[in-house]
Motif scaffolding. Sequence first.
Motif, PDB file in Angstrom:
ATOM      1  N   LEU A 143      -3.879  -0.915   2.065  1.00 55.99           N
ATOM      2  CA  LEU A 143      -3.653  -0.700   3.500  1.00 55.99           C
ATOM      3  C   LEU A 143      -4.836  -1.186   4.337  1.00 55.99           C
ATOM      4  O   LEU A 143      -4.650  -1.768   5.414  1.00 55.99           O
ATOM      5  N   ALA A 144      -6.056  -0.994   3.847  1.00 54.75           N
ATOM      6  CA  ALA A 144      -7.244  -1.454   4.586  1.00 54.75           C
ATOM      7  C   ALA A 144      -7.242  -2.967   4.734  1.00 54.75           C
ATOM      8  O   ALA A 144      -7.502  -3.495   5.834  1.00 54.75           O
ATOM      9  N   TRP A 173      -3.400   6.162  -5.894  1.00 56.82           N
ATOM     10  CA  TRP A 173      -3.573   6.597  -4.509  1.00 56.82           C
ATOM     11  C   TRP A 173      -4.698   5.787  -3.850  1.00 56.82           C
ATOM     12  O   TRP A 173      -4.561   5.291  -2.743  1.00 56.82           O
ATOM     13  N   GLU A 174      -5.803   5.617  -4.558  1.00 61.50           N
ATOM     14  CA  GLU A 174      -6.937   4.870  -4.012  1.00 61.50           C
ATOM     15  C   GLU A 174      -6.593   3.397  -3.820  1.00 61.50           C
ATOM     16  O   GLU A 174      -6.975   2.786  -2.815  1.00 61.50           O
ATOM     17  N   GLY A 191      -3.662   2.178  -3.208  1.00 61.47           N
ATOM     18  CA  GLY A 191      -2.769   2.114  -2.048  1.00 61.47           C
ATOM     19  C   GLY A 191      -3.538   2.080  -0.739  1.00 61.47           C
ATOM     20  O   GLY A 191      -3.232   1.291   0.156  1.00 61.47           O
ATOM     21  N   TRP A 192      -4.540   2.919  -0.617  1.00 63.40           N
ATOM     22  CA  TRP A 192      -5.337   2.933   0.614  1.00 63.40           C
ATOM     23  C   TRP A 192      -6.168   1.667   0.750  1.00 63.40           C
ATOM     24  O   TRP A 192      -6.369   1.154   1.850  1.00 63.40           O
ATOM     25  N   ILE A 204       1.371   4.923  -2.436  1.00 64.16           N
ATOM     26  CA  ILE A 204       1.087   6.288  -1.969  1.00 64.16           C
ATOM     27  C   ILE A 204       2.311   7.013  -1.436  1.00 64.16           C
ATOM     28  O   ILE A 204       2.246   8.206  -1.160  1.00 64.16           O
ATOM     29  N   GLY A 258       0.821  -1.211   0.000  1.00 67.52           N
ATOM     30  CA  GLY A 258       0.000   0.000   0.000  1.00 67.52           C
ATOM     31  C   GLY A 258       0.850   1.254   0.000  1.00 67.52           C
ATOM     32  O   GLY A 258       0.579   2.202  -0.751  1.00 67.52           O
TER      33      GLY A 258
END
Length: 136
Positions: A46-47, A39-40, A42-43, A19, A15
């Motif tokens: 991470l989630a 960017w999206e 990557g998040w 980002i 992730g």
Amino acid sequence: MAHGLRGGRLGVLGGLSHIGPTSDQTAEQIGYTQSMFQWEVGWGDLAVAVLAIGCAWPRLRGTWLTAAVVALAISFWGDAWGHFNQWVFHGNTAPANVYALPSDILMPLLAIILLVMYRRGAPAADAAAVPVRPQA
């Protein structure tokens, strides 16, 4: 516990690669240019990683494990479809695009198999570990 932490750490690194300061290089390795979509992604990575890390703790495992596997399957199989489409229909043969396919397909499949095995083999006491709201 170690597997959830290890997978979670790898997800965090993945992730952050989308980002963080190396996001340009990550996009180039996949055969893309950097964009808001990276960017999206990557998040989203991470989630899923946070879910995996949460599953490492027995107190959270019963309530988080299925959610983590479902999120992993949706995320990675969606990624696999995107990588496949880029490869077949747009000629994107960048190594990080094509070589992502096996792991994007097999990791969720393995997670689902392991979840089913875990649920079938979990003793009743493990099922009781799931927090239950007290009756009023």
